[in-house]
Write a protein that holds these residues in place. Structure first.
Motif, PDB file in Angstrom:
ATOM      1  N   CYS A  51     -32.913  38.070 -14.436  1.00 57.16           N
ATOM      2  CA  CYS A  51     -33.109  36.623 -14.460  1.00 57.16           C
ATOM      3  C   CYS A  51     -33.252  36.177 -15.901  1.00 57.16           C
ATOM      4  CB  CYS A  51     -34.367  36.236 -13.670  1.00 57.16           C
ATOM      5  SG  CYS A  51     -34.725  34.465 -13.697  1.00 57.16           S
ATOM      6  N   ASP A  52     -32.555  35.136 -16.255  1.00 56.45           N
ATOM      7  CA  ASP A  52     -32.655  34.537 -17.583  1.00 56.45           C
ATOM      8  C   ASP A  52     -33.531  33.293 -17.472  1.00 56.45           C
ATOM      9  OD1 ASP A  52     -32.308  33.322 -20.048  1.00 56.45           O
ATOM     10  OD2 ASP A  52     -30.157  33.733 -20.149  1.00 56.45           O
ATOM     11  N   HIS A  55     -39.724  26.167 -16.502  1.00 57.63           N
ATOM     12  CA  HIS A  55     -38.887  26.493 -15.343  1.00 57.63           C
ATOM     13  C   HIS A  55     -39.684  27.334 -14.335  1.00 57.63           C
ATOM     14  CE1 HIS A  55     -35.063  26.210 -18.045  1.00 57.63           C
ATOM     15  NE2 HIS A  55     -35.405  25.030 -17.565  1.00 57.63           N
ATOM     16  N   ARG A  77     -33.543  39.706 -18.683  1.00 61.31           N
ATOM     17  CA  ARG A  77     -32.109  39.448 -18.797  1.00 61.31           C
ATOM     18  C   ARG A  77     -31.273  40.719 -18.704  1.00 61.31           C
ATOM     19  NH1 ARG A  77     -32.080  35.870 -24.377  1.00 61.31           N
ATOM     20  NH2 ARG A  77     -33.865  34.549 -23.902  1.00 61.31           N
ATOM     21  N   ARG A 113     -34.089  31.029 -19.373  1.00 59.07           N
ATOM     22  CA  ARG A 113     -33.510  29.832 -19.967  1.00 59.07           C
ATOM     23  C   ARG A 113     -32.735  29.011 -18.948  1.00 59.07           C
ATOM     24  NH1 ARG A 113     -30.314  32.846 -24.718  1.00 59.07           N
ATOM     25  NH2 ARG A 113     -29.665  33.945 -22.831  1.00 59.07           N
ATOM     26  N   ASP A 114     -32.375  29.639 -17.833  1.00 58.14           N
ATOM     27  CA  ASP A 114     -31.550  28.999 -16.805  1.00 58.14           C
ATOM     28  C   ASP A 114     -32.429  28.656 -15.597  1.00 58.14           C
ATOM     29  OD1 ASP A 114     -29.810  28.497 -14.621  1.00 58.14           O
ATOM     30  OD2 ASP A 114     -28.214  29.665 -15.563  1.00 58.14           O
ATOM     31  N   ARG A 115     -32.679  27.365 -15.386  1.00 57.84           N
ATOM     32  CA  ARG A 115     -33.578  26.976 -14.297  1.00 57.84           C
ATOM     33  C   ARG A 115     -33.026  27.345 -12.926  1.00 57.84           C
ATOM     34  NH1 ARG A 115     -32.282  21.772 -12.124  1.00 57.84           N
ATOM     35  NH2 ARG A 115     -30.600  20.721 -13.256  1.00 57.84           N
ATOM     36  N   HIS A 116     -31.702  27.417 -12.801  1.00 58.14           N
ATOM     37  CA  HIS A 116     -31.120  27.800 -11.510  1.00 58.14           C
ATOM     38  C   HIS A 116     -31.398  29.272 -11.211  1.00 58.14           C
ATOM     39  CE1 HIS A 116     -29.191  23.925 -11.258  1.00 58.14           C
ATOM     40  NE2 HIS A 116     -28.644  24.103 -12.445  1.00 58.14           N
ATOM     41  N   GLU A 117     -31.291  30.117 -12.222  1.00 59.48           N
ATOM     42  CA  GLU A 117     -31.602  31.535 -12.012  1.00 59.48           C
ATOM     43  C   GLU A 117     -33.077  31.720 -11.677  1.00 59.48           C
ATOM     44  OE1 GLU A 117     -30.288  34.465 -14.734  1.00 59.48           O
ATOM     45  OE2 GLU A 117     -28.276  33.634 -14.970  1.00 59.48           O
ATOM     46  N   ASP A 148     -35.511  27.186 -25.547  1.00 53.19           N
ATOM     47  CA  ASP A 148     -35.026  27.508 -24.207  1.00 53.19           C
ATOM     48  C   ASP A 148     -35.793  28.680 -23.605  1.00 53.19           C
ATOM     49  OD1 ASP A 148     -33.168  25.493 -24.292  1.00 53.19           O
ATOM     50  OD2 ASP A 148     -31.462  26.792 -24.755  1.00 53.19           O
TER      51      ASP A 148
END
Length: 324
Positions: free
Chosen positions: A73-74, A131, A50, A76-80, A123
């Motif tokens: 990249c985080d 993810h 992150r 927790r965020d599936r798009h990232e 997450d």
């Protein structure tokens, strides 16, 4: 999304036939050591995390070991995560190895926890590996080869006191990774569940302590630093990479973790009762006016104990080596 790059990031896939490995949560601690081990074994490594500043320090530390690039990249965020996997596949090369290490630790009595503590843990340490694995899996299955490693914990096999959000997420990660290993049987893609006990990574400095934060730090930091309780993180990283590259379904890293799993399996009720007694020896929740969450460095400063400082000497040295 921002990206911090090392020199290999501009290479096209055809310029280097070394296998590509991605380490999520690889900017410090155990993840950094796993990235270094993969570099030493001839991989091109993409380290994702992150924090951009942490990634810059990781690049400086790892660049002498081999071709490394870093990307924000985080997990927790599936798009990232999806964007990261797509970028690496198209600009670096096919991802042969994926290891998810990203984690958070909150040490506190249950009375001092709030729902957000569980959400953050889940997450990061449950949804994060899901993810990552589910995004890279179609690419690996299409090629008929790949290695996925998920760093879980003995806390995902035996729930320790004062670490309830952590254990909740790690139990989920164990279930996902172990089930994934079975589901992938015969495909050429493997999933390895990595079960460490306490390791001397220096991670206690980034842990979050709630309730009576200095008192929580006073038991947790020595446990993560003393040699009879914790293990050398460099040795652990080597065993992790051995297991992932070999496609082993599970690796348990420490004798105490091995013992805890077997005792829990033989006597689950007794184990829970014993852990309950241990929990009663740990710090009580303070009144609302005395509760203030702190990270490890602040908790150590507020504690101000030279005795605890001596007990955490090895952990502090590991923190400096591993960029914690």
């Amino acid at each position: 999304m921002d990206m911090t790059e090392g020199s290999p990031a501009t290479e096209s896939p055809g310029h280097d036939d070394r296998p590509v490995a991605v380490v999520l949560g690889g900017s410090r601690g155990l993840g950094l050591l796993i990235a270094r081990e993969l570099l030493a074994r001839g991989h091109r490594v993409v380290v994702a995390a992150r924090d951009g500043d942490e990634l810059e320090r990781a690049t400086a530390t790892l660049s002498d070991w081999g071709p490394v690039s870093t990307q924000r990249c985080d997990v927790r965020d599936r798009h990232e995560v999806g964007e990261l996997v797509g970028r690496v596949e198209h600009t670096v090369g096919p991802i042969e190895v994926l290891v998810t290490v990203a984690g958070v630790i909150q040490a506190a009595p249950v009375e001092s926890l709030v729902l957000h503590d569980f959400e953050d843990a889940m997450d990061t340490m449950a949804w994060g590996p899901i993810h990552a694995a589910m995004t890279v899996l179609p690419h690996m299955r299409r090629r008929g080869h790949g290695r996925i490693g998920t760093v879980t914990s003995i806390g995902g096999m035996v729930s320790p006191p004062h670490l309830l959000p952590y254990a909740t997420a790690k139990f989920a990660a164990v279930g996902f990774s172990d089930g994934l290993a079975a589901a992938l049987s015969g495909t050429g893609v493997t999933a390895t569940t990595i079960v460490p006990g306490l390791m001397r990574t220096g991670g206690h400095e980034h842990a979050r302590f709630g309730g009576d934060a200095p008192a929580e730090y006073a038991w947790f930091a020595p446990a993560a630093s003393l040699p009879l309780v914790s293990v050398d993180a460099d040795r652990a990283a080597r065993r992790i990479v051995d297991a992932v590259l070999a496609g082993r379904p599970m690796v348990v890293l420490t004798p105490l973790a091995w013992l805890g799993i077997r005792v829990r399996g033989l006597a689950p009720g007794t184990t829970t009762r014993v852990l309950g007694l241990v929990g009663r020896l740990l710090p009580d929740a303070p009144g609302r006016e005395g509760a203030r969450t702190a990270d490890g460095r602040e908790a150590a400063r507020r504690l101000g104990s030279s005795f605890v400082d001596r007990l955490t000497t090895l952990g502090e040295r590991a923190a400096r080596r591993n960029l914690e």
